[in-house]
Design a protein around this motif. Structure first.
Motif, PDB file in Angstrom:
ATOM      1  N   ILE A  15       0.846  -1.204   0.000  1.00 47.86           N
ATOM      2  CA  ILE A  15       0.000   0.000   0.000  1.00 47.86           C
ATOM      3  C   ILE A  15       0.878   1.250   0.000  1.00 47.86           C
ATOM      4  CG2 ILE A  15      -1.722   1.314   1.288  1.00 47.86           C
ATOM      5  CD1 ILE A  15      -2.749  -1.347   2.396  1.00 47.86           C
ATOM      6  N   GLY A  16       1.961   1.208   0.777  1.00 44.86           N
ATOM      7  CA  GLY A  16       2.864   2.349   0.853  1.00 44.86           C
ATOM      8  C   GLY A  16       3.506   2.663  -0.483  1.00 44.86           C
ATOM      9  N   LEU A  17       3.903   1.639  -1.233  1.00 46.64           N
ATOM     10  CA  LEU A  17       4.511   1.863  -2.541  1.00 46.64           C
ATOM     11  C   LEU A  17       3.504   2.459  -3.523  1.00 46.64           C
ATOM     12  CD1 LEU A  17       6.640  -1.403  -2.851  1.00 46.64           C
ATOM     13  CD2 LEU A  17       7.511   0.921  -2.570  1.00 46.64           C
ATOM     14  N   ILE A  18       2.262   1.970  -3.479  1.00 51.20           N
ATOM     15  CA  ILE A  18       1.222   2.522  -4.354  1.00 51.20           C
ATOM     16  C   ILE A  18       0.985   3.995  -4.030  1.00 51.20           C
ATOM     17  CG2 ILE A  18      -1.233   2.415  -4.940  1.00 51.20           C
ATOM     18  CD1 ILE A  18      -1.057  -0.633  -4.435  1.00 51.20           C
ATOM     19  N   MET A  19       0.865   4.303  -2.744  1.00 52.09           N
ATOM     20  CA  MET A  19       0.605   5.685  -2.348  1.00 52.09           C
ATOM     21  C   MET A  19       1.815   6.585  -2.597  1.00 52.09           C
ATOM     22  SD  MET A  19      -2.499   5.703  -1.640  1.00 52.09           S
ATOM     23  CE  MET A  19      -2.396   7.479  -1.420  1.00 52.09           C
ATOM     24  N   LEU A  20       3.018   6.025  -2.483  1.00 51.74           N
ATOM     25  CA  LEU A  20       4.215   6.817  -2.768  1.00 51.74           C
ATOM     26  C   LEU A  20       4.232   7.235  -4.235  1.00 51.74           C
ATOM     27  CD1 LEU A  20       7.011   7.978  -2.106  1.00 51.74           C
ATOM     28  CD2 LEU A  20       7.964   5.729  -2.650  1.00 51.74           C
ATOM     29  N   PHE A  21       3.916   6.309  -5.134  1.00 54.01           N
ATOM     30  CA  PHE A  21       3.891   6.671  -6.554  1.00 54.01           C
ATOM     31  C   PHE A  21       2.818   7.718  -6.829  1.00 54.01           C
ATOM     32  CE2 PHE A  21       2.215   5.760 -10.903  1.00 54.01           C
ATOM     33  CZ  PHE A  21       3.249   6.391 -11.576  1.00 54.01           C
ATOM     34  N   SER A  22       1.637   7.513  -6.239  1.00 49.18           N
ATOM     35  CA  SER A  22       0.553   8.466  -6.451  1.00 49.18           C
ATOM     36  C   SER A  22       0.914   9.856  -5.927  1.00 49.18           C
ATOM     37  CB  SER A  22      -0.720   7.965  -5.757  1.00 49.18           C
ATOM     38  OG  SER A  22      -1.780   8.887  -5.916  1.00 49.18           O
ATOM     39  N   ALA A  23       1.580   9.902  -4.767  1.00 50.40           N
ATOM     40  CA  ALA A  23       1.910  11.187  -4.152  1.00 50.40           C
ATOM     41  C   ALA A  23       3.081  11.887  -4.822  1.00 50.40           C
ATOM     42  CB  ALA A  23       2.215  10.984  -2.663  1.00 50.40           C
ATOM     43  N   SER A  24       3.951  11.114  -5.495  1.00 41.37           N
ATOM     44  CA  SER A  24       5.233  11.673  -5.936  1.00 41.37           C
ATOM     45  C   SER A  24       5.325  11.981  -7.420  1.00 41.37           C
ATOM     46  CB  SER A  24       6.359  10.699  -5.571  1.00 41.37           C
ATOM     47  OG  SER A  24       6.265   9.498  -6.331  1.00 41.37           O
ATOM     48  N   TYR A  25       4.457  11.396  -8.275  1.00 38.38           N
ATOM     49  CA  TYR A  25       4.736  11.502  -9.713  1.00 38.38           C
ATOM     50  C   TYR A  25       4.670  12.927 -10.242  1.00 38.38           C
ATOM     51  CZ  TYR A  25      -0.371  11.392 -10.609  1.00 38.38           C
ATOM     52  OH  TYR A  25      -1.719  11.655 -10.637  1.00 38.38           O
ATOM     53  N   ALA A  26       3.796  13.761  -9.671  1.00 43.65           N
ATOM     54  CA  ALA A  26       3.709  15.146 -10.161  1.00 43.65           C
ATOM     55  C   ALA A  26       4.977  15.919  -9.826  1.00 43.65           C
ATOM     56  CB  ALA A  26       2.486  15.832  -9.539  1.00 43.65           C
ATOM     57  N   ASN A  27       5.426  15.798  -8.588  1.00 44.85           N
ATOM     58  CA  ASN A  27       6.661  16.454  -8.168  1.00 44.85           C
ATOM     59  C   ASN A  27       7.846  15.938  -8.968  1.00 44.85           C
ATOM     60  OD1 ASN A  27       6.507  18.529  -6.315  1.00 44.85           O
ATOM     61  ND2 ASN A  27       7.606  17.435  -4.725  1.00 44.85           N
ATOM     62  N   ALA A  28       7.907  14.628  -9.154  1.00 42.27           N
ATOM     63  CA  ALA A  28       9.029  14.017  -9.866  1.00 42.27           C
ATOM     64  C   ALA A  28       9.085  14.495 -11.313  1.00 42.27           C
ATOM     65  CB  ALA A  28       8.916  12.490  -9.813  1.00 42.27           C
ATOM     66  N   TYR A  29       7.923  14.613 -11.952  1.00 42.60           N
ATOM     67  CA  TYR A  29       7.897  15.059 -13.343  1.00 42.60           C
ATOM     68  C   TYR A  29       8.306  16.524 -13.455  1.00 42.60           C
ATOM     69  CZ  TYR A  29       6.285  16.013 -18.065  1.00 42.60           C
ATOM     70  OH  TYR A  29       6.237  16.390 -19.376  1.00 42.60           O
ATOM     71  N   TYR A  30       7.794  17.363 -12.537  1.00 40.34           N
ATOM     72  CA  TYR A  30       8.077  18.794 -12.606  1.00 40.34           C
ATOM     73  C   TYR A  30       9.535  19.095 -12.282  1.00 40.34           C
ATOM     74  CZ  TYR A  30       7.876  23.790 -11.581  1.00 40.34           C
ATOM     75  OH  TYR A  30       8.107  25.134 -11.574  1.00 40.34           O
ATOM     76  N   LEU A  31      10.067  18.458 -11.250  1.00 47.47           N
ATOM     77  CA  LEU A  31      11.415  18.779 -10.787  1.00 47.47           C
ATOM     78  C   LEU A  31      12.504  17.992 -11.504  1.00 47.47           C
ATOM     79  CD1 LEU A  31      10.741  18.913  -6.921  1.00 47.47           C
ATOM     80  CD2 LEU A  31      10.966  20.846  -8.494  1.00 47.47           C
ATOM     81  N   LEU A  32      12.193  16.746 -11.900  1.00 49.65           N
ATOM     82  CA  LEU A  32      13.233  15.857 -12.418  1.00 49.65           C
ATOM     83  C   LEU A  32      12.951  15.347 -13.826  1.00 49.65           C
ATOM     84  CD1 LEU A  32      13.555  13.868  -9.072  1.00 49.65           C
ATOM     85  CD2 LEU A  32      15.181  15.572  -9.918  1.00 49.65           C
ATOM     86  N   GLY A  33      11.759  15.643 -14.357  1.00 44.83           N
ATOM     87  CA  GLY A  33      11.447  15.212 -15.709  1.00 44.83           C
ATOM     88  C   GLY A  33      11.152  13.738 -15.849  1.00 44.83           C
ATOM     89  N   ASN A  34      10.931  13.039 -14.735  1.00 48.67           N
ATOM     90  CA  ASN A  34      10.671  11.599 -14.766  1.00 48.67           C
ATOM     91  C   ASN A  34       9.668  11.267 -13.667  1.00 48.67           C
ATOM     92  OD1 ASN A  34      10.669   8.833 -14.845  1.00 48.67           O
ATOM     93  ND2 ASN A  34      12.772   8.588 -14.095  1.00 48.67           N
ATOM     94  N   SER A  35       8.448  10.949 -14.065  1.00 48.91           N
ATOM     95  CA  SER A  35       7.386  10.673 -13.090  1.00 48.91           C
ATOM     96  C   SER A  35       7.697   9.474 -12.208  1.00 48.91           C
ATOM     97  CB  SER A  35       6.057  10.431 -13.815  1.00 48.91           C
ATOM     98  OG  SER A  35       5.677  11.562 -14.551  1.00 48.91           O
ATOM     99  N   PHE A  36       8.561   8.573 -12.700  1.00 49.01           N
ATOM    100  CA  PHE A  36       8.846   7.334 -11.978  1.00 49.01           C
ATOM    101  C   PHE A  36      10.119   7.423 -11.133  1.00 49.01           C
ATOM    102  CE2 PHE A  36       6.369   6.238 -15.704  1.00 49.01           C
ATOM    103  CZ  PHE A  36       5.406   5.401 -15.189  1.00 49.01           C
ATOM    104  N   HIS A  37      10.674   8.628 -11.000  1.00 49.36           N
ATOM    105  CA  HIS A  37      11.956   8.765 -10.306  1.00 49.36           C
ATOM    106  C   HIS A  37      11.902   8.198  -8.891  1.00 49.36           C
ATOM    107  CE1 HIS A  37      15.755  10.573  -9.000  1.00 49.36           C
ATOM    108  NE2 HIS A  37      15.113  10.968  -7.910  1.00 49.36           N
ATOM    109  N   TYR A  38      10.949   8.648  -8.097  1.00 54.57           N
ATOM    110  CA  TYR A  38      10.914   8.248  -6.686  1.00 54.57           C
ATOM    111  C   TYR A  38      10.504   6.790  -6.507  1.00 54.57           C
ATOM    112  CZ  TYR A  38      11.293  13.230  -5.636  1.00 54.57           C
ATOM    113  OH  TYR A  38      11.726  14.535  -5.555  1.00 54.57           O
ATOM    114  N   ILE A  39       9.489   6.352  -7.234  1.00 52.90           N
ATOM    115  CA  ILE A  39       9.009   4.983  -7.037  1.00 52.90           C
ATOM    116  C   ILE A  39      10.032   3.961  -7.528  1.00 52.90           C
ATOM    117  CG2 ILE A  39       7.751   4.966  -9.223  1.00 52.90           C
ATOM    118  CD1 ILE A  39       6.805   3.178  -5.931  1.00 52.90           C
ATOM    119  N   SER A  40      10.730   4.274  -8.625  1.00 50.80           N
ATOM    120  CA  SER A  40      11.717   3.316  -9.138  1.00 50.80           C
ATOM    121  C   SER A  40      12.880   3.164  -8.161  1.00 50.80           C
ATOM    122  CB  SER A  40      12.224   3.770 -10.511  1.00 50.80           C
ATOM    123  OG  SER A  40      12.848   5.038 -10.438  1.00 50.80           O
ATOM    124  N   ARG A  41      13.326   4.265  -7.574  1.00 45.16           N
ATOM    125  CA  ARG A  41      14.407   4.185  -6.588  1.00 45.16           C
ATOM    126  C   ARG A  41      13.938   3.484  -5.315  1.00 45.16           C
ATOM    127  NH1 ARG A  41      18.593   8.276  -7.467  1.00 45.16           N
ATOM    128  NH2 ARG A  41      18.823   8.561  -5.228  1.00 45.16           N
TER     129      ARG A  41
END
Length: 362
Positions: A15-41
């Motif tokens: 559940i934590g991994l699912i919510m982490l991806f949901s919470a992080s993809y917008a920030n990851a795309y805006y700041l790092l250009g990769n929506s999957f940055h946080y969840i993949s790491r």
């Protein structure tokens, strides 16, 4: 091993991994250009973390009798090394190893403190009932607290103090000594904060906590956005992926304030179910501690479970502005690969204790 504790851990992790991806993809795309940055790491550490948890659960926990002093010594050394590392958000809390690995030594210090206290209290059961017997416990705790104040890392300091008190009470510390410890320790801690020049930082946190609206576009911004996020969830939530606050309104939604996104997307019902899962995990951890074969295993399981409980409690208290903003993650949910691996390793130690618990009829 205790399958209930294991399965709840895995469920919370998923559940934590699912919510982490949901919470992080917008920030990851805006700041790092990769929506999957946080969840993949995070997945890079979650998978080996689960494997490490199982492997550690197969190791006899009595090995930590021999590792108690080396672990504490290594923790103290690393707590000193952080001052030679680059500052992050005006604090020296991290050790950086390349681009992928960075961790907070305070996480290792918490674990080391539990192991050392458990070792002392198991080989000398009556030590915490005497003033002179408390001296070694107080000295180790005092050194850790001073280093955490210097970083500064007040959230870790609160957890360390809470864990230490809980373990001492479990070890037999009587109420009179407990009162003397608190009465004497609090003024000394405040004095240390003042002497080390962290008083203004502490008072600033308290002022924002008391009245975040007074600096709504400054230090109070994150707290207010968290409250807006929680309130927006209502009873049923907006649905997974449909949070609005994560679109650059709530800073760092993948870290300390991920619970606010959980409330927004899953609503009161979903957040309550997650809290119930945490409550079941903590309850099961205490059951393992109570049923442990010996005092050492009991203190380890109870101490590590108490640490988990304190982190959950403080994270949610910060997200709801029931406690000053201290910068502490929600276990299994917040981003941080090395801290996740450390957490899963500690769960493995508790599972190791569960393999040697007494039968229920005992």
């Amino acid at each position: 091993m205790d399958m209930v504790f294991f399965l709840i851990t895995i469920l919370l992790l998923v559940i934590g991994l699912i919510m982490l991806f949901s919470a992080s993809y917008a920030n990851a795309y805006y700041l790092l250009g990769n929506s999957f940055h946080y969840i993949s790491r995070q997945l890079l550490f979650a998978v080996p973390g689960v494997i490490a948890m199982y492997v550690i659960s197969r190791i006899d926990y009595h090995i930590f009798h021999r590792l108690a002093y080396p672990l504490m010594a290594a923790s103290l050394v690393m707590l000193v090394i952080v001052f030679f590392m680059p500052a992050l958000n005006n604090a020296h809390r991290w050790i950086f190893i390349g681009d992928l690995i960075n961790f907070q030594p305070s996480e290792i210090a918490k674990f080391s403190l539990v192991i050392l206290y458990a070792h002392w209290m198991s080989i000398n059961p009556g030590s915490v009932r005497r003033i002179e017997g408390l001296i070694p416990y107080g000295c180790v705790l005092g050194v850790i607290i001073l280093l955490l104040i210097a970083e500064p890392h007040l959230s870790a300091m609160v957890i360390v103090v809470g864990m230490a008190l809980i373990m001492l009470i479990l070890g037999g510390l009587n109420l009179r000594l407990l009162g003397a410890t608190v009465v004497g320790g609090v003024p000394l801690g405040l004095l240390a904060i003042f002497v080390m020049g962290k008083w203004d930082r502490l008072m600033g946190r308290l002022q924002v906590w008391w009245n975040p609206e007074a600096d709504a576009r400054g230090d109070g911004w994150q707290t207010l956005q968290s409250l807006y996020s929680i309130g927006s969830g209502g009873l049923m939530g907006t649905g997974i992926g449909n949070s609005r606050q994560k679109y650059l309104f709530l800073p760092e939604p993948q870290n300390d304030f991920i619970f606010a996104i959980v409330c927004e997307e899953l609503g009161f019902i979903g957040a309550t179910l997650i809290l119930l899962l945490f409550a079941l995990l903590i309850w099961r951890g205490f059951v393992i501690g109570v049923r442990a074969r010996d005092r050492f295993g009991s203190f380890i399981a109870l101490g590590l479970t108490a640490q988990l409980a304190l982190q959950v409690l403080l994270n949610i208290a910060v997200a709801t502005n029931s406690f000053p903003n201290t910068g502490i993650g929600l276990p299994f949910f917040s981003y941080g690969g090395t801290s996740l691996m450390m957490l899963l390793g500690q769960v493995g130690v508790i599972l190791s204790v569960s393999r040697q618990t007494k039968p229920e009829d005992e």
